[in-house]
Design a protein around this motif. Structure first.
Motif, short mmCIF file in Angstrom:
data_model
loop_
_atom_site.label_atom_id
_atom_site.label_comp_id
_atom_site.label_asym_id
_atom_site.label_seq_id
_atom_site.Cartn_x
_atom_site.Cartn_y
_atom_site.Cartn_z
N ALA A 4 0.87 -1.28 0.07
CA ALA A 4 0.10 0.15 0.05
C ALA A 4 0.94 1.18 -0.03
O ALA A 4 1.97 1.27 0.54
N LEU A 5 0.42 2.18 -0.94
CA LEU A 5 1.02 3.73 -0.78
C LEU A 5 0.67 4.21 0.42
O LEU A 5 0.01 5.40 0.30
N THR A 6 1.13 3.91 1.58
CA THR A 6 0.98 4.80 2.89
C THR A 6 1.75 6.09 2.76
O THR A 6 2.85 6.21 2.13
N THR A 7 1.16 7.04 3.63
CA THR A 7 2.16 8.19 3.81
C THR A 7 3.62 7.91 4.25
O THR A 7 4.54 8.70 3.81
N GLU A 8 3.66 6.97 5.22
CA GLU A 8 4.97 6.72 5.81
C GLU A 8 5.98 6.26 4.70
O GLU A 8 7.22 6.72 4.56
N LEU A 9 5.30 5.07 3.88
CA LEU A 9 6.31 4.67 2.81
C LEU A 9 6.72 5.69 1.87
O LEU A 9 7.81 5.85 1.20
N GLU A 86 -5.01 4.78 -7.73
CA GLU A 86 -4.14 4.63 -6.53
C GLU A 86 -3.41 5.68 -6.28
O GLU A 86 -3.21 6.15 -5.17
N ALA A 90 -3.61 8.01 -2.91
CA ALA A 90 -2.34 8.47 -1.88
C ALA A 90 -1.86 9.79 -1.84
O ALA A 90 -1.60 10.19 -0.61
N SER A 93 -4.48 11.64 0.19
CA SER A 93 -4.21 11.66 1.74
C SER A 93 -2.85 12.28 2.09
O SER A 93 -3.20 12.72 3.26
N GLU A 97 -2.99 15.15 5.09
CA GLU A 97 -2.02 15.20 6.19
C GLU A 97 -1.22 16.32 6.33
O GLU A 97 -0.12 16.42 7.24
#
Length: 201
Positions: A4-9, A86, A90, A93, A97
């Protein structure tokens, strides 16, 4: 296994010199760390006579973060685009944030140009831009450059060099040079975020 293309990644990837793009056929997310790399030196942005004439003739207004989703959707609104669902989700999001930002160009109440990207301390990673009026994307980049300079940022990365970006002052540098500039930019205790009108032309 799909990651998943998370914020952290994403923040970690950009801070280490990588950026994602989907494969044009499978839409699988691929990670790029190109060599050479394209940047726009902030003191080297080229404002042509044509662009100056456009800015004098048009009643453009430049803003930050007034319509992020409008900008990313306009950037994706073309025959071939890497901004799939996707990627869009991402980056929206990231925007919500506070990590991703847009620069908008308005003519009256109409969105006519813009650009967006990720900001991490002294670095801004520009993702895409668009225009609906002549030179509006150039005005957006000029607005971005001026804003970055006012905030004490030092590195504007634009991924790959194109003739359009070269005409605005973009240059290619080696991956090693880029990573050194990136490390320096990430040491700066500065912030891009500023939700207000930044300039008018």
């Amino acid at each position: 296994m799909k990651i998943a293309l998370t914020t952290e990644l994403l923040i970690s990837a950009y801070a280490n010199g990588y950026f994602p793009m989907p494969h044009p056929e499978t839409e699988e997310i691929c990670w790029f760390h190109p060599d050479p790399r394209a940047i726009i030196p902030l003191d080297n942005f080229h404002v042509s006579r044509t662009l100056l004439r456009t800015m004098k003739r048009k009643n453009f207004r430049v803003s930050v973060d007034e319509d992020f989703e409008g900008v990313i959707d306009a950037c994706a609104d073309r025959k071939e685009t890497w901004i799939n669902e996707e990627i869009r989700a991402a980056f929206v999001s990231l925007y919500r944030e506070g990590h991703c930002h847009s620069v908008e160009v308005w003519e009256d109440d109409r969105l006519v140009g813009g650009t967006y990207g990720i900001a991490i301390r002294g670095a801004f990673f520009a993702e895409s831009m668009f225009h609906r009026e002549t030179d509006a994307s150039k005005v957006a980049l000029l607005g971005l450059v001026n804003h970055m300079k006012s905030r004490g940022m030092t590195l504007l990365e634009v991924q790959f060099l194109t003739p359009h970006l070269a005409s605005l002052g973009a240059v290619e540098i080696s991956s090693d040079d880029y990573m050194e500039r990136l490390r320096t930019a990430l040491k700066r205790i500065v912030s891009f975020k500023e939700r207000k009108l930044i300039q008018s032309f």
